[in-house]
Design a protein around this motif. Sequence first.
Motif, PDB file in Angstrom:
ATOM      1  N   ALA A 194     -27.029 -24.684  -7.586  1.00 39.69           N
ATOM      2  CA  ALA A 194     -25.686 -24.137  -7.777  1.00 39.69           C
ATOM      3  C   ALA A 194     -25.739 -22.760  -8.433  1.00 39.69           C
ATOM      4  CB  ALA A 194     -24.853 -25.093  -8.622  1.00 39.69           C
ATOM      5  N   ASP A 195     -26.565 -22.621  -9.483  1.00 44.40           N
ATOM      6  CA  ASP A 195     -26.681 -21.331 -10.169  1.00 44.40           C
ATOM      7  C   ASP A 195     -27.340 -20.285  -9.276  1.00 44.40           C
ATOM      8  OD1 ASP A 195     -25.481 -22.360 -12.400  1.00 44.40           O
ATOM      9  OD2 ASP A 195     -27.344 -22.752 -13.483  1.00 44.40           O
ATOM     10  N   TYR A 196     -28.353 -20.718  -8.539  1.00 40.28           N
ATOM     11  CA  TYR A 196     -29.033 -19.789  -7.636  1.00 40.28           C
ATOM     12  C   TYR A 196     -28.070 -19.305  -6.555  1.00 40.28           C
ATOM     13  CZ  TYR A 196     -32.269 -18.081  -4.068  1.00 40.28           C
ATOM     14  OH  TYR A 196     -32.902 -17.313  -3.124  1.00 40.28           O
ATOM     15  N   ALA A 197     -27.266 -20.232  -6.000  1.00 44.71           N
ATOM     16  CA  ALA A 197     -26.291 -19.865  -4.970  1.00 44.71           C
ATOM     17  C   ALA A 197     -25.264 -18.884  -5.538  1.00 44.71           C
ATOM     18  CB  ALA A 197     -25.600 -21.115  -4.436  1.00 44.71           C
ATOM     19  N   ALA A 198     -24.818 -19.140  -6.780  1.00 47.44           N
ATOM     20  CA  ALA A 198     -23.836 -18.254  -7.417  1.00 47.44           C
ATOM     21  C   ALA A 198     -24.397 -16.842  -7.585  1.00 47.44           C
ATOM     22  CB  ALA A 198     -23.420 -18.823  -8.767  1.00 47.44           C
ATOM     23  N   SER A 199     -25.689 -16.759  -7.887  1.00 48.26           N
ATOM     24  CA  SER A 199     -26.311 -15.438  -8.056  1.00 48.26           C
ATOM     25  C   SER A 199     -26.359 -14.670  -6.737  1.00 48.26           C
ATOM     26  CB  SER A 199     -27.724 -15.576  -8.626  1.00 48.26           C
ATOM     27  OG  SER A 199     -28.623 -16.102  -7.661  1.00 48.26           O
ATOM     28  N   LEU A 200     -26.313 -15.408  -5.632  1.00 48.85           N
ATOM     29  CA  LEU A 200     -26.319 -14.782  -4.309  1.00 48.85           C
ATOM     30  C   LEU A 200     -24.901 -14.578  -3.778  1.00 48.85           C
ATOM     31  CD1 LEU A 200     -29.165 -16.827  -2.562  1.00 48.85           C
ATOM     32  CD2 LEU A 200     -29.361 -14.589  -3.654  1.00 48.85           C
ATOM     33  N   GLY A 201     -23.917 -15.175  -4.470  1.00 46.63           N
ATOM     34  CA  GLY A 201     -22.541 -15.064  -4.020  1.00 46.63           C
ATOM     35  C   GLY A 201     -22.213 -15.949  -2.831  1.00 46.63           C
ATOM     36  N   VAL A 202     -22.910 -17.103  -2.729  1.00 43.45           N
ATOM     37  CA  VAL A 202     -22.675 -18.023  -1.619  1.00 43.45           C
ATOM     38  C   VAL A 202     -22.450 -19.433  -2.155  1.00 43.45           C
ATOM     39  CG1 VAL A 202     -24.082 -16.658  -0.047  1.00 43.45           C
ATOM     40  CG2 VAL A 202     -25.143 -18.532  -1.309  1.00 43.45           C
ATOM     41  N   GLU A 203     -22.046 -20.329  -1.259  1.00 41.23           N
ATOM     42  CA  GLU A 203     -21.865 -21.729  -1.622  1.00 41.23           C
ATOM     43  C   GLU A 203     -23.225 -22.408  -1.753  1.00 41.23           C
ATOM     44  OE1 GLU A 203     -18.986 -23.265  -2.274  1.00 41.23           O
ATOM     45  OE2 GLU A 203     -17.950 -21.359  -1.987  1.00 41.23           O
ATOM     46  N   PRO A 204     -23.332 -23.444  -2.615  1.00 33.52           N
ATOM     47  CA  PRO A 204     -24.609 -24.159  -2.770  1.00 33.52           C
ATOM     48  C   PRO A 204     -25.173 -24.663  -1.445  1.00 33.52           C
ATOM     49  CG  PRO A 204     -23.123 -24.785  -4.534  1.00 33.52           C
ATOM     50  CD  PRO A 204     -22.319 -23.929  -3.571  1.00 33.52           C
ATOM     51  N   GLY A 205     -24.291 -25.102  -0.550  1.00 36.23           N
ATOM     52  CA  GLY A 205     -24.735 -25.612   0.738  1.00 36.23           C
ATOM     53  C   GLY A 205     -25.363 -24.565   1.625  1.00 36.23           C
ATOM     54  N   GLN A 206     -25.150 -23.287   1.301  1.00 38.65           N
ATOM     55  CA  GLN A 206     -25.743 -22.208   2.083  1.00 38.65           C
ATOM     56  C   GLN A 206     -27.069 -21.741   1.486  1.00 38.65           C
ATOM     57  OE1 GLN A 206     -22.387 -19.466   1.990  1.00 38.65           O
ATOM     58  NE2 GLN A 206     -21.883 -19.977   4.096  1.00 38.65           N
ATOM     59  N   ALA A 207     -27.383 -22.226   0.283  1.00 36.50           N
ATOM     60  CA  ALA A 207     -28.615 -21.798  -0.391  1.00 36.50           C
ATOM     61  C   ALA A 207     -29.661 -22.893  -0.474  1.00 36.50           C
ATOM     62  CB  ALA A 207     -28.287 -21.304  -1.808  1.00 36.50           C
ATOM     63  N   THR A 208     -29.301 -24.092  -0.049  1.00 33.01           N
ATOM     64  CA  THR A 208     -30.236 -25.214  -0.181  1.00 33.01           C
ATOM     65  C   THR A 208     -31.107 -25.379   1.059  1.00 33.01           C
ATOM     66  OG1 THR A 208     -30.410 -27.510  -0.935  1.00 33.01           O
ATOM     67  CG2 THR A 208     -28.796 -27.042   0.799  1.00 33.01           C
ATOM     68  N   THR A 209     -32.145 -26.184   0.903  1.00 34.30           N
ATOM     69  CA  THR A 209     -33.057 -26.509   2.003  1.00 34.30           C
ATOM     70  C   THR A 209     -33.401 -27.991   1.915  1.00 34.30           C
ATOM     71  OG1 THR A 209     -34.043 -24.293   2.024  1.00 34.30           O
ATOM     72  CG2 THR A 209     -35.317 -26.059   3.047  1.00 34.30           C
ATOM     73  N   ASN A 210     -33.422 -28.665   3.036  1.00 36.16           N
ATOM     74  CA  ASN A 210     -33.854 -30.058   3.103  1.00 36.16           C
ATOM     75  C   ASN A 210     -35.164 -30.136   3.882  1.00 36.16           C
ATOM     76  OD1 ASN A 210     -31.626 -31.120   1.728  1.00 36.16           O
ATOM     77  ND2 ASN A 210     -30.430 -31.332   3.601  1.00 36.16           N
ATOM     78  N   LEU A 211     -36.064 -30.981   3.409  1.00 37.35           N
ATOM     79  CA  LEU A 211     -37.329 -31.238   4.099  1.00 37.35           C
ATOM     80  C   LEU A 211     -37.384 -32.706   4.499  1.00 37.35           C
ATOM     81  CD1 LEU A 211     -39.840 -29.440   1.663  1.00 37.35           C
ATOM     82  CD2 LEU A 211     -38.701 -28.453   3.666  1.00 37.35           C
ATOM     83  N   THR A 212     -37.904 -32.965   5.676  1.00 39.44           N
ATOM     84  CA  THR A 212     -38.137 -34.340   6.116  1.00 39.44           C
ATOM     85  C   THR A 212     -39.581 -34.441   6.584  1.00 39.44           C
ATOM     86  OG1 THR A 212     -35.835 -34.644   6.819  1.00 39.44           O
ATOM     87  CG2 THR A 212     -37.463 -36.177   7.699  1.00 39.44           C
ATOM     88  N   ILE A 213     -40.360 -35.307   5.922  1.00 34.66           N
ATOM     89  CA  ILE A 213     -41.763 -35.515   6.280  1.00 34.66           C
ATOM     90  C   ILE A 213     -41.854 -36.817   7.062  1.00 34.66           C
ATOM     91  CG2 ILE A 213     -44.100 -35.816   5.393  1.00 34.66           C
ATOM     92  CD1 ILE A 213     -43.239 -34.156   2.949  1.00 34.66           C
ATOM     93  N   LYS A 214     -42.443 -36.739   8.253  1.00 37.17           N
ATOM     94  CA  LYS A 214     -42.434 -37.874   9.173  1.00 37.17           C
ATOM     95  C   LYS A 214     -43.851 -38.301   9.550  1.00 37.17           C
ATOM     96  CE  LYS A 214     -40.182 -35.609  12.325  1.00 37.17           C
ATOM     97  NZ  LYS A 214     -39.428 -35.297  13.569  1.00 37.17           N
ATOM     98  N   ASP A 215     -43.924 -39.435  10.234  1.00 36.54           N
ATOM     99  CA  ASP A 215     -45.212 -39.897  10.760  1.00 36.54           C
ATOM    100  C   ASP A 215     -45.786 -38.831  11.697  1.00 36.54           C
ATOM    101  OD1 ASP A 215     -45.233 -42.365   9.456  1.00 36.54           O
ATOM    102  OD2 ASP A 215     -44.017 -43.308  11.019  1.00 36.54           O
ATOM    103  N   GLY A 216     -47.103 -38.851  11.815  1.00 29.33           N
ATOM    104  CA  GLY A 216     -47.746 -37.863  12.667  1.00 29.33           C
ATOM    105  C   GLY A 216     -47.981 -36.553  11.960  1.00 29.33           C
ATOM    106  N   ASN A 217     -47.849 -36.580  10.608  1.00 28.89           N
ATOM    107  CA  ASN A 217     -48.037 -35.363   9.797  1.00 28.89           C
ATOM    108  C   ASN A 217     -47.130 -34.230  10.272  1.00 28.89           C
ATOM    109  OD1 ASN A 217     -49.964 -36.882   8.546  1.00 28.89           O
ATOM    110  ND2 ASN A 217     -51.628 -35.428   8.799  1.00 28.89           N
ATOM    111  N   LYS A 218     -45.843 -34.568  10.394  1.00 24.63           N
ATOM    112  CA  LYS A 218     -44.834 -33.594  10.804  1.00 24.63           C
ATOM    113  C   LYS A 218     -43.861 -33.350   9.653  1.00 24.63           C
ATOM    114  CE  LYS A 218     -46.145 -33.301  15.178  1.00 24.63           C
ATOM    115  NZ  LYS A 218     -46.666 -32.046  15.779  1.00 24.63           N
TER     116      LYS A 218
END
Length: 203
Positions: free
Chosen positions: A47-71
């Motif tokens: 939230a603080d990082y997004a505010a420093s960029l002047g954007v919404e938190p949802g625009q500054a976040t990243t999601n990772l998904t680690i799956k079978d097969g080393n993906k």
Amino acid sequence: MKRIAKMAAMLAMAVAMCFTLVGCGAISLDEIKGDWTLDTVNGQSVADYAASLGVEPGQATTNLTIKDGNKLVSTNAATSEEFDIELKSDGFEILQPGKKDVFMSVKYDKDKQTLTYTIKDPTGKELTQVFKKGTAEITPATGAAPAADDQAATDDQAATDDQATTDDQATDDSAETTEDEGTEDEGTEDEATDEGAEEEEAE
């Protein structure tokens, strides 16, 4: 017999070394498999990082998904990409898509249950990103430039509107000219009639 015993001893030692290497080798995929979401950036909350960029938190976040097969699938407001990963003793390496070149090294903290890596932003500043288990809502980036097709359509519409305005103006000008000419002609006819009447009276 001594030679056989010596070979057996060497084989046993080799097997023991293999078990030792496995125990100290790469982490298990099961330890890191699942969803991870950005928790902090250089110690700041999302939230603080997004505010420093002047954007919404949802625009500054990243999601990772680690799956079978080393993906690994990385998703943010701009894109979603899939990578191969190579497990290491203290985490894993993310490989360039379709290559074996290392794109990024990720550290896994088993005690804190976090993933950490450092990247550089467009200005060259290093950003240390820490991920925790879970997922967060991502808001697509807004205000993007129109696509080429959309821009072409906009330009065509503008040109059509301008042409229509020009045609309407030309029609209005033509109508005014015709009316003015008609009025002038009527005036000439009236003058001719008056002159004829005066001549008749004079006679």
